[in-house]
Motif scaffolding. Structure first.
Motif, PDB file in Angstrom:
ATOM      1  N   PRO A  55      17.431  39.414  12.203  1.00  8.10           N
ATOM      2  CA  PRO A  55      18.695  40.065  12.593  1.00  8.10           C
ATOM      3  C   PRO A  55      19.648  39.048  13.234  1.00  8.10           C
ATOM      4  N   VAL A  56      20.929  39.275  13.046  1.00  2.99           N
ATOM      5  CA  VAL A  56      21.932  38.399  13.653  1.00  2.99           C
ATOM      6  C   VAL A  56      21.799  38.398  15.172  1.00  2.99           C
ATOM      7  N   ILE A  57      21.464  39.550  15.749  1.00  2.00           N
ATOM      8  CA  ILE A  57      21.326  39.631  17.199  1.00  2.00           C
ATOM      9  C   ILE A  57      20.235  38.696  17.702  1.00  2.00           C
ATOM     10  N   GLU A  58      19.180  38.524  16.896  1.00  2.00           N
ATOM     11  CA  GLU A  58      18.112  37.590  17.280  1.00  2.00           C
ATOM     12  C   GLU A  58      18.636  36.158  17.306  1.00  2.00           C
ATOM     13  N   ALA A  59      19.427  35.807  16.291  1.00  2.00           N
ATOM     14  CA  ALA A  59      20.012  34.465  16.250  1.00  2.00           C
ATOM     15  C   ALA A  59      20.903  34.239  17.462  1.00  2.00           C
ATOM     16  N   ALA A  60      21.722  35.234  17.797  1.00  2.00           N
ATOM     17  CA  ALA A  60      22.626  35.105  18.940  1.00  2.00           C
ATOM     18  C   ALA A  60      21.854  34.914  20.237  1.00  2.00           C
ATOM     19  N   GLN A  61      20.769  35.674  20.407  1.00  2.00           N
ATOM     20  CA  GLN A  61      19.968  35.562  21.623  1.00  2.00           C
ATOM     21  C   GLN A  61      19.305  34.198  21.722  1.00  2.00           C
ATOM     22  N   ARG A  62      18.818  33.685  20.575  1.00  2.00           N
ATOM     23  CA  ARG A  62      18.173  32.378  20.602  1.00  2.00           C
ATOM     24  C   ARG A  62      19.180  31.262  20.903  1.00  2.00           C
ATOM     25  N   LEU A  63      20.349  31.349  20.321  1.00  2.00           N
ATOM     26  CA  LEU A  63      21.375  30.342  20.605  1.00  2.00           C
ATOM     27  C   LEU A  63      21.714  30.321  22.091  1.00  2.00           C
ATOM     28  N   ARG A  64      21.781  31.515  22.683  1.00  2.00           N
ATOM     29  CA  ARG A  64      22.077  31.605  24.118  1.00  2.00           C
ATOM     30  C   ARG A  64      20.905  31.121  24.958  1.00  2.00           C
ATOM     31  N   ASP A  65      19.724  31.638  24.695  1.00  2.00           N
ATOM     32  CA  ASP A  65      18.569  31.349  25.540  1.00  2.00           C
ATOM     33  C   ASP A  65      18.100  29.900  25.418  1.00  2.00           C
ATOM     34  N   GLU A  66      18.217  29.330  24.225  1.00  2.00           N
ATOM     35  CA  GLU A  66      17.755  27.962  24.014  1.00  2.00           C
ATOM     36  C   GLU A  66      18.868  26.939  24.187  1.00  2.00           C
ATOM     37  N   ASP A  67      20.074  27.431  24.521  1.00  2.00           N
ATOM     38  CA  ASP A  67      21.226  26.576  24.797  1.00  2.00           C
ATOM     39  C   ASP A  67      21.468  25.572  23.665  1.00  2.00           C
ATOM     40  N   ILE A  68      21.560  26.110  22.453  1.00  2.00           N
ATOM     41  CA  ILE A  68      21.819  25.288  21.276  1.00  2.00           C
ATOM     42  C   ILE A  68      23.009  25.865  20.522  1.00  2.00           C
ATOM     43  N   GLY A  69      23.591  25.081  19.650  1.00  2.00           N
ATOM     44  CA  GLY A  69      24.789  25.513  18.955  1.00  2.00           C
ATOM     45  C   GLY A  69      24.562  26.005  17.549  1.00  2.00           C
ATOM     46  N   SER A  70      23.343  25.804  17.022  1.00  2.00           N
ATOM     47  CA  SER A  70      23.095  26.214  15.640  1.00  2.00           C
ATOM     48  C   SER A  70      21.615  26.400  15.394  1.00  2.00           C
ATOM     49  N   LEU A  71      21.318  27.125  14.324  1.00  2.00           N
ATOM     50  CA  LEU A  71      19.958  27.304  13.826  1.00  2.00           C
ATOM     51  C   LEU A  71      19.985  27.040  12.329  1.00  2.00           C
ATOM     52  N   VAL A  72      19.102  26.153  11.866  1.00  2.00           N
ATOM     53  CA  VAL A  72      18.993  25.927  10.434  1.00  2.00           C
ATOM     54  C   VAL A  72      18.177  27.082   9.843  1.00  2.00           C
ATOM     55  N   VAL A  73      18.649  27.619   8.741  1.00  2.00           N
ATOM     56  CA  VAL A  73      17.994  28.770   8.118  1.00  2.00           C
ATOM     57  C   VAL A  73      17.018  28.261   7.057  1.00  2.00           C
ATOM     58  N   GLU A  74      15.752  28.604   7.229  1.00  2.00           N
ATOM     59  CA  GLU A  74      14.710  28.187   6.296  1.00  2.00           C
ATOM     60  C   GLU A  74      14.079  29.414   5.640  1.00  2.00           C
ATOM     61  N   ASP A  75      13.835  29.289   4.360  1.00  2.00           N
ATOM     62  CA  ASP A  75      13.182  30.357   3.604  1.00  2.00           C
ATOM     63  C   ASP A  75      12.048  29.730   2.801  1.00  2.00           C
ATOM     64  N   GLY A  76      10.805  29.990   3.222  1.00  2.00           N
ATOM     65  CA  GLY A  76       9.658  29.404   2.544  1.00  2.00           C
ATOM     66  C   GLY A  76       9.622  27.894   2.658  1.00  2.00           C
ATOM     67  N   GLY A  77      10.084  27.363   3.811  1.00  2.00           N
ATOM     68  CA  GLY A  77      10.064  25.925   4.028  1.00  2.00           C
ATOM     69  C   GLY A  77      11.230  25.183   3.405  1.00  2.00           C
ATOM     70  N   ILE A  78      12.150  25.902   2.790  1.00  2.00           N
ATOM     71  CA  ILE A  78      13.317  25.284   2.150  1.00  2.00           C
ATOM     72  C   ILE A  78      14.573  25.638   2.950  1.00  2.00           C
ATOM     73  N   CYS A  79      15.410  24.638   3.236  1.00  2.00           N
ATOM     74  CA  CYS A  79      16.663  24.866   3.952  1.00  2.00           C
ATOM     75  C   CYS A  79      17.633  25.597   3.033  1.00  2.00           C
ATOM     76  N   VAL A  80      18.099  26.750   3.476  1.00  2.00           N
ATOM     77  CA  VAL A  80      19.008  27.533   2.629  1.00  2.00           C
ATOM     78  C   VAL A  80      20.362  27.774   3.290  1.00  2.00           C
ATOM     79  N   GLY A  81      20.527  27.359   4.526  1.00  2.00           N
ATOM     80  CA  GLY A  81      21.796  27.562   5.193  1.00  2.00           C
ATOM     81  C   GLY A  81      21.730  27.172   6.652  1.00  2.00           C
ATOM     82  N   ILE A  82      22.798  27.476   7.365  1.00  2.00           N
ATOM     83  CA  ILE A  82      22.865  27.198   8.798  1.00  2.00           C
ATOM     84  C   ILE A  82      23.729  28.279   9.442  1.00  2.00           C
ATOM     85  N   ILE A  83      23.360  28.707  10.641  1.00  2.00           N
ATOM     86  CA  ILE A  83      24.141  29.700  11.366  1.00  2.00           C
ATOM     87  C   ILE A  83      24.491  29.124  12.732  1.00  2.00           C
ATOM     88  N   THR A  84      25.749  29.270  13.105  1.00  2.00           N
ATOM     89  CA  THR A  84      26.248  28.692  14.346  1.00  2.00           C
ATOM     90  C   THR A  84      26.856  29.764  15.235  1.00  2.00           C
TER      91      THR A  84
END
Length: 297
Positions: free
Chosen positions: A23-52
């Protein structure tokens, strides 16, 4: 001297990743809690995108309620990557060309790191200006080291710091007179035979009304000053702003102060050159590596 710096040496590891089904809310919480600006999106070990953070803010502003959205609905699917061996100048060009701020680092299809504009700005001074050198130098023990092959009695320098390497607050001053012989030798060595520096009659008709020293030759005294800091100083980058001319047979003084430790043995310095009247004619920032003096010295 200048050396290329590969992305491998500045990338961040490990990379924080997330599934496209999260869920997007999970990404938002992780960005806040881990104090990072982005998360690389992986699907089955393959990079498929990035969310900031910007992606989440944009979709929240557009949709309002994001509870039904997944990361895959919001992420940027056009993923711009680099390899670990790419130099940071190439990485900067890739960031600018693609109008992105983060580059996942991929080696043999595997995500091994990430590099951002913030990371790179630590090594490219024109992306982030450091503060100027302090008006009052720190009081440290004056010393000289066997960093240089020879000295000249007409040169003067003062280097302050610790004998086992440089640190924030260390500084050096180096002075020399730039003679007509220096100007002519530089013109021959560099190929810069601009008549402004070599032809008196020609130079009299210019905005300066006289011959002046090559700007690059004047800035060279910064390199001379850095060579007299403790250790073996190696240029990574240098930003310069030319403020005024220097006359032939005028004494100039380079001032360098370590203003920031970037990482391990890498440092940012405020650099400047003053003319004989104390006017600043060149200012800028440098990023250097400080290695120990070889045992063979």
């Amino acid at each position: 001297m200048l050396v290329p710096l590969p992305v491998r040496e500045i990338m961040r590891t490990p990379v924080k990743t997330i599934s496209p089904d999260a869920p997007v809310i999970e990404a938002a919480q992780r960005l806040r809690d881990e104090d990072i600006g982005s998360l690389v999106v992986e699907d089955g070990g393959i990079c498929v995108g990035i969310i900031t953070e910007s992606d989440i803010v944009a979709v929240t502003a557009a949709e309002g309620d994001t509870r039904a959205l997944s990361v895959g609905d919001v992420m940027a699917e056009t993923l711009v990557t680099v390899t670990p061996e790419v130099d940071i100048e190439t990485a900067v060009e890739r960031l600018r060309t693609n109008n992105v701020k983060k580059l996942p680092v991929v080696e043999d299809g595997e995500l091994v790191g990430i590099v951002t504009t913030t990371d790179i700005s630590d090594y490219i001074p024109y992306l982030r200006r450091a503060g100027g050198a302090a008006d009052e130098p720190s009081q440290r023990e004056r010393f000289t080291r066997p960093d240089t092959l020879y000295e000249d009695e007409d040169w003067t320098f003062e280097s302050y710091g610790t004998a086992d390497g440089i640190d924030v607050g260390d500084h050096v001053r180096f002075s020399k007179t730039i003679t007509q012989g220096d100007v002519e030798a530089f013109a021959e060595a560099s190929g810069d035979t601009n008549r402004l520096h070599l032809d008196t009659a020609f130079a009299d008709g210019t905005r300066f009304g006289r011959r002046i020293v090559h700007g690059t030759l004047v800035s060279g005294v910064i390199s001379a000053a850095l060579a007299r800091l403790p250790g073996l100083t190696i240029y990574l980058s240098q930003e310069l702003s030319y403020q005024g001319p220097v006359d032939i047979d005028e004494e100039v003084t380079a001032r360098c102060e370590v203003v920031e430790r970037i990482q391990d043995n890498r440092f940012r310095l405020a650099t400047a050159v003053d003319d004989s009247e104390g006017n600043c004619v060149i200012e800028g920032d440098a990023v250097v590596i400080s290695d120990p003096i070889p045992d063979t010295a």
